[in-house]
Design a protein around this motif. Structure first.
Motif: not given
Length: 155
Positions: A14-32
């Motif tokens: 959740i922390f990294f989801y909020h601090v990483i701004h790239a939409p692709f990486l945020r989606k990747l964080i949710r999937i992973v």
């Protein structure tokens, strides 16, 4: 003990989801994170069970968190807004929190991966535990530096 690592993984994701701004990486964080949750459930219920350390899911989650930390560090290095405002990344609290997490997770990764095997060798286990404790102390120091970097908001 594995549930503690899983809760740590969820909170840090959740922390990294909020601090990483790239939409692709945020989606990747949710999937992973969803995949890692599935691996945790399978490992906890079927593979290693309740009476063991569950080193498979703990190692995978540690590796994923290390990857998130590297991605966040690269984001800070390439952040145009920080460059234009001449803000150094070492003045950001999130940089210090990420550095502390990165050091601790890198040191504990091999221990988590091989914990069930190491239970038979006490000398190696003690050596690795000392390394983890030292990295934990370094993590706390870096967290303290990060807390000092947090700007106070006047009420």
């Amino acid at each position: 003990m594995t549930i503690m690592y899983f809760i740590q993984f969820v909170i840090l994701s959740i922390f990294f989801y909020h601090v990483i701004h790239a939409p692709f990486l945020r989606k990747l964080i949710r999937i992973v994170s969803g995949i890692a949750t599935g691996i945790f459930v399978i490992d906890y219920s079927k593979l290693e069970g309740l009476r063991f350390f569950n080193s498979i899911s703990t190692s995978i989650s540690s590796f994923i968190l290390i990857s998130y930390g590297v991605l966040f560090f690269f984001q800070l290095l390439r952040d145009e807004e920080l460059i234009q405002k001449s803000i150094y990344i070492n003045s950001l609290p999130a940089f210090w929190f990420n550095a502390g997490l990165f050091i601790y997770l890198c040191c504990s990764f091999l221990f988590n991966l091989s914990y069930n095997f190491l239970q038979t060798n006490a000398i190696t286990t003690i050596t690795l535990l000392a390394l983890i404790y030292i990295s934990g102390i370094i993590q706390v120091i870096l967290f303290y530096i990060g807390v000092l970097k947090v700007k106070r908001v006047a009420p």
